[in-house]
Design a protein around this motif. Structure first.
Motif, PDB file in Angstrom:
ATOM      1  N   UNK A 193      -8.051 -14.243 -13.340  1.00  0.00           N
ATOM      2  CA  UNK A 193      -8.265 -12.982 -12.623  1.00  0.00           C
ATOM      3  C   UNK A 193      -6.929 -12.336 -12.310  1.00  0.00           C
ATOM      4  N   UNK A 194      -6.836 -11.044 -12.580  1.00  0.00           N
ATOM      5  CA  UNK A 194      -5.634 -10.275 -12.274  1.00  0.00           C
ATOM      6  C   UNK A 194      -5.968  -9.391 -11.080  1.00  0.00           C
ATOM      7  N   UNK A 195      -5.177  -9.566 -10.004  1.00  0.00           N
ATOM      8  CA  UNK A 195      -5.472  -8.880  -8.752  1.00  0.00           C
ATOM      9  C   UNK A 195      -4.315  -7.993  -8.327  1.00  0.00           C
ATOM     10  N   UNK A 196      -4.656  -6.804  -7.859  1.00  0.00           N
ATOM     11  CA  UNK A 196      -3.662  -5.939  -7.241  1.00  0.00           C
ATOM     12  C   UNK A 196      -3.345  -6.522  -5.872  1.00  0.00           C
ATOM     13  N   UNK A 197      -2.283  -6.045  -5.251  1.00  0.00           N
ATOM     14  CA  UNK A 197      -1.880  -6.587  -3.957  1.00  0.00           C
ATOM     15  C   UNK A 197      -1.539  -5.479  -2.976  1.00  0.00           C
ATOM     16  N   UNK A 198      -1.602  -5.833  -1.723  1.00  0.00           N
ATOM     17  CA  UNK A 198      -1.109  -4.976  -0.649  1.00  0.00           C
ATOM     18  C   UNK A 198      -0.224  -5.863   0.208  1.00  0.00           C
ATOM     19  N   UNK A 199       1.080  -5.695   0.165  1.00  0.00           N
ATOM     20  CA  UNK A 199       1.817  -4.586  -0.430  1.00  0.00           C
ATOM     21  C   UNK A 199       1.836  -4.659  -1.959  1.00  0.00           C
ATOM     22  N   UNK A 200       1.856  -3.484  -2.575  1.00  0.00           N
ATOM     23  CA  UNK A 200       1.806  -3.380  -4.036  1.00  0.00           C
ATOM     24  C   UNK A 200       2.994  -4.057  -4.699  1.00  0.00           C
ATOM     25  N   UNK A 201       4.131  -4.111  -4.011  1.00  0.00           N
ATOM     26  CA  UNK A 201       5.340  -4.706  -4.583  1.00  0.00           C
ATOM     27  C   UNK A 201       5.190  -6.206  -4.859  1.00  0.00           C
ATOM     28  N   UNK A 202       4.206  -6.869  -4.267  1.00  0.00           N
ATOM     29  CA  UNK A 202       4.003  -8.301  -4.462  1.00  0.00           C
ATOM     30  C   UNK A 202       3.234  -8.612  -5.744  1.00  0.00           C
ATOM     31  N   UNK A 203       2.655  -7.621  -6.382  1.00  0.00           N
ATOM     32  CA  UNK A 203       1.786  -7.906  -7.518  1.00  0.00           C
ATOM     33  C   UNK A 203       2.026  -6.971  -8.669  1.00  0.00           C
ATOM     34  N   UNK A 204       1.088  -6.960  -9.602  1.00  0.00           N
ATOM     35  CA  UNK A 204      -0.174  -7.704  -9.590  1.00  0.00           C
ATOM     36  C   UNK A 204       0.051  -9.210  -9.783  1.00  0.00           C
ATOM     37  N   UNK A 205      -0.931  -9.976  -9.334  1.00  0.00           N
ATOM     38  CA  UNK A 205      -0.874 -11.424  -9.447  1.00  0.00           C
ATOM     39  C   UNK A 205      -2.015 -11.917 -10.332  1.00  0.00           C
ATOM     40  N   UNK A 206      -1.702 -12.856 -11.207  1.00  0.00           N
ATOM     41  CA  UNK A 206      -2.710 -13.462 -12.075  1.00  0.00           C
ATOM     42  C   UNK A 206      -2.940 -14.889 -11.605  1.00  0.00           C
ATOM     43  N   UNK A 207      -4.191 -15.224 -11.335  1.00  0.00           N
ATOM     44  CA  UNK A 207      -4.524 -16.569 -10.868  1.00  0.00           C
ATOM     45  C   UNK A 207      -4.429 -17.545 -12.035  1.00  0.00           C
TER      46      UNK A 207
END
Length: 189
Positions: A35-49
């Motif tokens: 799963x690819x997830x956006x983040x808040x704050x946006x600068x931390x992502x996106x993150x892929x599990x």
């Protein structure tokens, strides 16, 4: 539509895993490997599990590129956001996504207006509707079958059967403070 599905907690161990506060009823769908997830704050992502597992009743995740405790700790309190089709509905007809419930009118069975759902609080024991009354005050309504008797998405309303004191308790308390009297009838001064 973007929905918050989890909040990253503290680092776990030394290999980049983090604890996660799950904010979805479908973690296996939203928080699975790949799963690819956006983040808040946006600068931390996106993150892929990369990996997910349950340890001592808590969900642990490791993200691609996060390999040590320092990198994992830097993600603490980051919100994980999934892209969800607004037309998507849970399989169970008695379950709802938060976005479906937001802004519903809350009424009694006889149609008396109570207010509008402005937020939903997810507690360990139950969920609560945060309802803004017409006068601007807020009241919390437990989202349990005995109190919330109907959710009608077509009519955009939630019908409730509150126990005595749930709705008018806050009004009585406000009136007592304004009058300078306690519920026992004694003067608080």
């Amino acid at each position: 539509m973007q929905l918050v599905v989890a909040r990253i907690g503290r680092a776990h161990g030394i290999k980049g895993e983090v604890t996660v506060e799950v904010r979805t009823d479908e973690p296996e769908l939203r928080l699975g490997p790949g799963a690819v997830l956006a983040t808040d704050p946006a600068s931390a992502g996106p993150l892929t599990i990369e990996i997910g597992r349950v340890h001592s009743g808590r969900l642990l995740l490791r993200f691609e590129g996060v390999r040590d405790r320092t990198a994992a700790e830097a993600l603490r309190n980051t919100l994980l956001i999934a892209e969800v089709d607004p037309a998507e509905h849970p399989e169970d007809p008695d379950e709802f996504y938060d976005h479906q419930l937001m802004d519903l009118d809350v009424v009694l069975a006889d149609g008396t207006e109570i207010g509008r759902i402005t937020d939903i609080s997810h507690l360990p024991s139950q969920d609560l509707f945060i309802v803004e009354r017409p006068d601007g005050r807020e009241v919390m309504i437990p989202f349990v079958e005995e109190i919330v008797t109907e959710i009608d998405l077509e009519k955009q309303r939630a019908v409730i059967a509150p126990p005595p004191g749930l709705i008018d308790e806050s009004e009585a308390a406000r009136d007592e403070v304004a009058d300078g009297h306690s519920a026992s009838g004694r003067d608080e001064n």
